[in-house]
Design a protein around this motif. Structure first.
Motif, PDB file in Angstrom:
ATOM      1  N   GLU A 328     -12.110  22.029 -24.823  1.00  0.00           N
ATOM      2  CA  GLU A 328     -13.478  21.794 -24.379  1.00  0.00           C
ATOM      3  C   GLU A 328     -13.598  21.846 -22.854  1.00  0.00           C
ATOM      4  O   GLU A 328     -14.560  22.339 -22.307  1.00  0.00           O
ATOM      5  CB  GLU A 328     -13.881  20.420 -24.909  1.00  0.00           C
ATOM      6  CG  GLU A 328     -15.150  19.872 -24.400  1.00  0.00           C
ATOM      7  CD  GLU A 328     -15.141  18.368 -24.582  1.00  0.00           C
ATOM      8  OE1 GLU A 328     -15.532  17.685 -23.646  1.00  0.00           O
ATOM      9  OE2 GLU A 328     -14.713  17.903 -25.661  1.00  0.00           O
ATOM     10  N   ARG A 329     -12.535  21.363 -22.177  1.00  0.00           N
ATOM     11  CA  ARG A 329     -12.566  21.353 -20.714  1.00  0.00           C
ATOM     12  C   ARG A 329     -12.405  22.752 -20.138  1.00  0.00           C
ATOM     13  O   ARG A 329     -12.692  22.986 -18.975  1.00  0.00           O
ATOM     14  CB  ARG A 329     -11.434  20.481 -20.169  1.00  0.00           C
ATOM     15  CG  ARG A 329     -11.653  19.028 -20.392  1.00  0.00           C
ATOM     16  CD  ARG A 329     -10.702  18.277 -19.515  1.00  0.00           C
ATOM     17  NE  ARG A 329     -10.501  16.925 -19.996  1.00  0.00           N
ATOM     18  CZ  ARG A 329      -9.691  16.061 -19.428  1.00  0.00           C
ATOM     19  NH1 ARG A 329      -8.994  16.402 -18.389  1.00  0.00           N
ATOM     20  NH2 ARG A 329      -9.568  14.866 -19.912  1.00  0.00           N
ATOM     21  N   CYS A 331     -13.879  25.403 -21.241  1.00  0.00           N
ATOM     22  CA  CYS A 331     -15.051  26.255 -21.510  1.00  0.00           C
ATOM     23  C   CYS A 331     -15.653  26.834 -20.226  1.00  0.00           C
ATOM     24  O   CYS A 331     -15.956  28.018 -20.156  1.00  0.00           O
ATOM     25  CB  CYS A 331     -16.124  25.467 -22.251  1.00  0.00           C
ATOM     26  SG  CYS A 331     -15.683  25.166 -23.953  1.00  0.00           S
ATOM     27  N   SER A 332     -15.816  25.969 -19.212  1.00  0.00           N
ATOM     28  CA  SER A 332     -16.468  26.423 -17.975  1.00  0.00           C
ATOM     29  C   SER A 332     -15.669  27.539 -17.327  1.00  0.00           C
ATOM     30  O   SER A 332     -16.220  28.541 -16.881  1.00  0.00           O
ATOM     31  CB  SER A 332     -16.584  25.281 -16.978  1.00  0.00           C
ATOM     32  OG  SER A 332     -17.306  24.248 -17.547  1.00  0.00           O
ATOM     33  N   GLU A 335     -16.041  30.703 -19.198  1.00  0.00           N
ATOM     34  CA  GLU A 335     -17.344  31.333 -18.892  1.00  0.00           C
ATOM     35  C   GLU A 335     -17.284  32.043 -17.548  1.00  0.00           C
ATOM     36  O   GLU A 335     -17.764  33.171 -17.392  1.00  0.00           O
ATOM     37  CB  GLU A 335     -18.442  30.263 -18.811  1.00  0.00           C
ATOM     38  CG  GLU A 335     -18.945  29.813 -20.151  1.00  0.00           C
ATOM     39  CD  GLU A 335     -19.889  28.615 -19.999  1.00  0.00           C
ATOM     40  OE1 GLU A 335     -20.339  28.327 -18.875  1.00  0.00           O
ATOM     41  OE2 GLU A 335     -20.155  27.965 -21.024  1.00  0.00           O
ATOM     42  N   HIS A 400     -13.587  34.212 -27.208  1.00  0.00           N
ATOM     43  CA  HIS A 400     -15.048  34.232 -27.157  1.00  0.00           C
ATOM     44  C   HIS A 400     -15.575  35.652 -27.291  1.00  0.00           C
ATOM     45  O   HIS A 400     -16.575  35.896 -27.960  1.00  0.00           O
ATOM     46  CB  HIS A 400     -15.532  33.604 -25.854  1.00  0.00           C
ATOM     47  CG  HIS A 400     -17.017  33.486 -25.776  1.00  0.00           C
ATOM     48  ND1 HIS A 400     -17.707  32.466 -26.389  1.00  0.00           N
ATOM     49  CD2 HIS A 400     -17.936  34.282 -25.201  1.00  0.00           C
ATOM     50  CE1 HIS A 400     -18.994  32.644 -26.179  1.00  0.00           C
ATOM     51  NE2 HIS A 400     -19.166  33.730 -25.452  1.00  0.00           N
ATOM     52  N   ASP A 406     -16.475  29.301 -28.840  1.00  0.00           N
ATOM     53  CA  ASP A 406     -15.427  28.645 -28.069  1.00  0.00           C
ATOM     54  C   ASP A 406     -14.518  27.810 -28.952  1.00  0.00           C
ATOM     55  O   ASP A 406     -13.828  26.919 -28.471  1.00  0.00           O
ATOM     56  CB  ASP A 406     -16.059  27.748 -26.990  1.00  0.00           C
ATOM     57  CG  ASP A 406     -16.652  28.579 -25.868  1.00  0.00           C
ATOM     58  OD1 ASP A 406     -16.138  29.679 -25.639  1.00  0.00           O
ATOM     59  OD2 ASP A 406     -17.625  28.136 -25.247  1.00  0.00           O
ATOM     60  N   SER A 455     -18.307  23.247  -9.096  1.00  0.00           N
ATOM     61  CA  SER A 455     -18.973  22.317 -10.001  1.00  0.00           C
ATOM     62  C   SER A 455     -18.873  20.907  -9.454  1.00  0.00           C
ATOM     63  O   SER A 455     -17.808  20.445  -9.085  1.00  0.00           O
ATOM     64  CB  SER A 455     -18.326  22.380 -11.380  1.00  0.00           C
ATOM     65  OG  SER A 455     -18.882  21.419 -12.213  1.00  0.00           O
ATOM     66  N   GLN A 456     -19.992  20.243  -9.397  1.00  0.00           N
ATOM     67  CA  GLN A 456     -19.994  18.871  -8.915  1.00  0.00           C
ATOM     68  C   GLN A 456     -19.245  17.987  -9.909  1.00  0.00           C
ATOM     69  O   GLN A 456     -18.495  17.098  -9.553  1.00  0.00           O
ATOM     70  CB  GLN A 456     -21.435  18.415  -8.816  1.00  0.00           C
ATOM     71  CG  GLN A 456     -21.623  17.121  -8.062  1.00  0.00           C
ATOM     72  CD  GLN A 456     -23.103  16.871  -7.898  1.00  0.00           C
ATOM     73  OE1 GLN A 456     -23.886  17.779  -7.767  1.00  0.00           O
ATOM     74  NE2 GLN A 456     -23.499  15.629  -7.931  1.00  0.00           N
ATOM     75  N   ILE A 457     -19.482  18.240 -11.188  1.00  0.00           N
ATOM     76  CA  ILE A 457     -18.776  17.511 -12.229  1.00  0.00           C
ATOM     77  C   ILE A 457     -17.560  18.349 -12.597  1.00  0.00           C
ATOM     78  O   ILE A 457     -17.670  19.539 -12.806  1.00  0.00           O
ATOM     79  CB  ILE A 457     -19.673  17.322 -13.457  1.00  0.00           C
ATOM     80  CG1 ILE A 457     -20.882  16.478 -13.066  1.00  0.00           C
ATOM     81  CG2 ILE A 457     -18.921  16.656 -14.577  1.00  0.00           C
ATOM     82  CD1 ILE A 457     -21.926  16.409 -14.123  1.00  0.00           C
ATOM     83  N   SER A 458     -16.398  17.693 -12.668  1.00  0.00           N
ATOM     84  CA  SER A 458     -15.191  18.468 -12.946  1.00  0.00           C
ATOM     85  C   SER A 458     -15.092  18.770 -14.430  1.00  0.00           C
ATOM     86  O   SER A 458     -14.332  18.166 -15.148  1.00  0.00           O
ATOM     87  CB  SER A 458     -13.966  17.690 -12.483  1.00  0.00           C
ATOM     88  OG  SER A 458     -14.009  16.392 -13.022  1.00  0.00           O
ATOM     89  N   PHE A 459     -15.908  19.722 -14.882  1.00  0.00           N
ATOM     90  CA  PHE A 459     -15.961  20.057 -16.309  1.00  0.00           C
ATOM     91  C   PHE A 459     -14.717  20.813 -16.724  1.00  0.00           C
ATOM     92  O   PHE A 459     -14.383  21.796 -16.130  1.00  0.00           O
ATOM     93  CB  PHE A 459     -17.174  20.951 -16.590  1.00  0.00           C
ATOM     94  CG  PHE A 459     -18.469  20.230 -16.485  1.00  0.00           C
ATOM     95  CD1 PHE A 459     -19.297  20.137 -17.575  1.00  0.00           C
ATOM     96  CD2 PHE A 459     -18.857  19.634 -15.319  1.00  0.00           C
ATOM     97  CE1 PHE A 459     -20.509  19.477 -17.478  1.00  0.00           C
ATOM     98  CE2 PHE A 459     -20.060  18.971 -15.228  1.00  0.00           C
ATOM     99  CZ  PHE A 459     -20.893  18.897 -16.298  1.00  0.00           C
TER     100      PHE A 459
END
Lengths: 459, 194
Positions: A328-329, A331-332, A335, A400, A406, A455-459
């Motif tokens: 899940e982490r 994914c970004s 992309e 993908h 995903d 990314s501000q949030i560390s996705f």
């Protein structure tokens, strides 16, 4: 009507005729809201919207009771100061550790040569691991002999200073100037330490050359090392004999106190006596014996290839595990990779260059001592972790592309595809297989770095 | 966008250490913060603890607040980061779907309709809970908290294109999850957006 009011109306199950007319007019002019209206799942979510939940009435009081008594500005300044101290101390700690390692490496009795000899004594004749370490030690020595600790320390200092400089918010010198000065200093230091190309020089009782042959007639009191030059030795050598890109010839009756290495050439040791190990480019052969050159090459080459394939297989399995646990982490990054593959490849290759340099510097320092040598495999493993993640990211992107989702299982297909390519190549062109592996790893690594930077949030 | 003067006054006084002014900010914004934490963490107690921590963090970082930004988006960006961190820390614990599903109050009249809505809402909430953290965050911000793409962009730091892509993917995932739950005739095929 604005978009907020439109979304509010879209949530309601019943609308008056006036509201319907207003909504229709807004939908006709606003593409975003029209998309929302056409989106069945979005509609469903909105219609099933949940009632607002309310915190307990005492929440404000609880927060206020926990609030620090000092102003935010003071708190922030304190945090910044603590952070600076933390960075400074960690930087100093690392520099201190580097200095200690260098000093230890210079201490007589715990030198590279004795490390190699001790390792050879441990089981150098049978243990592939010991041979691997010996090879690493001698290659490091060949490349950076004479300035080994200094260059490695300088590299470490450049990296550390770069990190610290990047962290310091206010600096009277622009960061670019500091970085340039440090870089130039490093280059000058390296050039000053190396002998002029095409000549050989005496160094600490031994001999050292770059692109020049060395002939030792009466023995030497230290290592005899060359880059791209042949070495011919006669007499007693109180150190290692090593060359990259040349051959080593030990005349009958010669004695080498350490080990012998020819990185890409051959070793002739007929009638010579060698205390350490012998490495002739493709693989080690037993020491303390008169050895025919190249006697064990084919078997060792096959072993090396098998080892490489097993390494790649383990890496790909680990990438699969990473994907299953942390898919899940990723994914970004996946992309991002699909969106700008060239950009992330460039970033990934730059990161690989930095990692490679850092790895060489650290390994060189570690190779200087016996204790440090044992840590080298750990360093190599740590350096490869980003590539394992990179392979997982590329796998997810491929999955993908193939399946349009995903789901981790589709990412595993992508990893499998990479495995097929890398392992197949290993049979026909090992170098191409290796390059492909690091290219794929760098691609994923670049995507991960790009995502974390943007990314501000560390996705 | 310039915050209105009253709010700006609270912020400025809070930056000087005025607790009463900060209490006004807490009163004004604890609702959205608590709701976001609740939708993300699915637990009232945890959401309340999270809300406390988020406001304490906001107080500490208040000097870094940029007046060009809306205060609520700045605050919710802190909240989003905190909730994502909490979910990652919590992931080691095994939590069943039954544990995380909770009763959702209905506001629609009529017992039959209410029962149907309750079922739908529980199914939807379960599906939303199964979304990956970051997708869930964007879904909650968009559909439960009614933020625009620009506001979500400001809160998460993601680009508008990424926000849209993730929303699209989140909807696809929700659709699959809801169909997997079985017997949901109210699901229709969504329009495909690029």
């Amino acid at each position: 009507m604005d978009c907020g009011a439109s979304r509010s109306l879209l949530k309601q199950s019943r609308l008056s005729s006036d509201q319907e007319a207003l909504l229709a007019a807004h939908l006709a002019s606003c593409a975003a809201c029209a998309d929302d209206e056409a989106d069945a799942i979005g509609q469903l979510l909105r219609h099933a919207h949940l009632s607002a939940v309310h915190p307990s009435p005492t929440l404000t009081a609880t927060i206020m009771a926990r609030l620090p008594q000092v102003a935010p500005g003071v708190l922030y300044a304190r945090e910044q100061q603590q952070e600076r101290w933390r960075q400074l101390l960690s930087g100093l700690g690392l520099v201190l550790a580097s200095v200690i390692v260098v000093l230890v490496s210079l201490w007589q009795g715990v030198t590279t040569r004795s490390s190699a000899a001790i390792l050879a004594g441990w089981g150098g004749r049978t243990s592939a691991f010991a041979h691997f370490l010996l090879r690493l030690i001698l290659v490091s020595k060949s490349v950076l002999q004479g300035s080994t600790p200094l260059v490695a320390l300088l590299l470490m200092l450049v990296v550390l200073t770069g990190v610290v400089v990047q962290r310091l918010p206010r600096l009277w010198l622009p960061r670019a100037v500091v970085t340039t000065v440090l870089g130039l200093g490093l280059v000058v230091a390296v050039l000053a330490r190396y002998p002029t190309s095409g000549s050989s020089s005496v160094l600490q009782g031994g001999r050292h050359s770059v692109q020049a042959p060395i002939t030792v007639v009466t023995g030497a009191a230290g290592d005899v090392l060359s880059l791209f030059g042949d070495i011919r030795v006669q007499g007693y050598i109180q150190g290692d004999v090593a060359t990259l890109g040349g051959k080593v010839i030990l005349t009958p009756g010669s004695i080498v106190d350490g080990s012998v290495l020819s990185g890409a050439g051959s070793v002739q040791t007929t009638g010579a006596q060698i205390v350490g190990g012998v490495i002739d480019g493709l693989g080690p052969v037993p020491a303390l014996a008169e050895v025919a050159p190249g006697s064990n090459n084919a078997a060792q080459g096959g072993l090396t290839r098998l080892g490489g394939m097993l390494g790649a297989l383990v890496t790909l399995l680990l990438a699969g595990l990473w994907l299953m646990l942390q898919g899940e982490r990723l994914c970004s990054a996946s992309e991002q990779l699909q969106r700008a593959p060239l950009k992330v490849l460039g970033l990934g290759l730059a990161a690989t260059l930095v990692l490679g340099t850092l790895c060489l510097a650290i390994s060189t320092i570690l190779a200087a001592t016996l204790f440090g040598t044992v840590l080298i495999p750990l360093v190599l493993l740590v350096v490869h972790l980003p590539y394992i993640q990179g392979i997982a990211i590329v796998g997810q992107a491929l999955g993908h592309r193939i399946a349009g989702s995903d789901e981790p299982v589709h990412g595993l297909w992508g990893i499998g595809m990479q495995a097929v390519v890398v392992i197949s190549l290993a049979f026909v062109a090992p170098i191409a297989s290796l390059v492909t592996f690091y290219l794929l790893g760098s691609l994923g690594l670049g995507a991960a770095l790009f995502t974390s930077r943007h990314s501000q949030i560390s996705f | 966008m310039e915050p209105h003067s009253e709010e700006l006054g609270w912020i400025e006084r809070s930056q000087q250490g005025d607790h009463a002014a900060f209490a006004q900010l807490v009163e004004a914004y604890q609702g959205p913060v608590y709701n976001l934490a609740y939708r993300m963490l699915h637990d009232a107690g945890e959401a309340e603890d999270a809300t406390q921590e988020i406001f304490l963090r906001a107080y500490t970082k208040l000097v870094m607040y940029d007046r060009e930004r809306k205060f609520i988006t700045w605050l919710l960006s802190i909240a989003s980061n905190y909730c994502i961190d909490q979910l990652r820390r919590r992931r080691a614990n095994v939590v069943t779907l039954d544990d995380i599903a909770y009763a959702i109050p209905s506001t629609v009249a009529g017992p039959e309709r209410r029962a149907l809505d309750q079922e739908q809402r529980t199914a939807i909430q379960r599906a939303v809970n199964q979304l990956p953290d970051t997708y869930r965050l964007i879904t909650v911000l968009r559909y439960y908290q009614d933020f625009s793409y620009e506001e979500i962009e400001a809160i998460t730091g993601l680009s508008e294109a990424t926000v849209k892509t993730r929303l699209f993917r989140a909807r696809r995932m929700l659709q699959e999850l809801l169909i997997k739950e079985g017997g949901v005739p109210w699901i229709v095929e969504p329009a495909v957006h690029s």
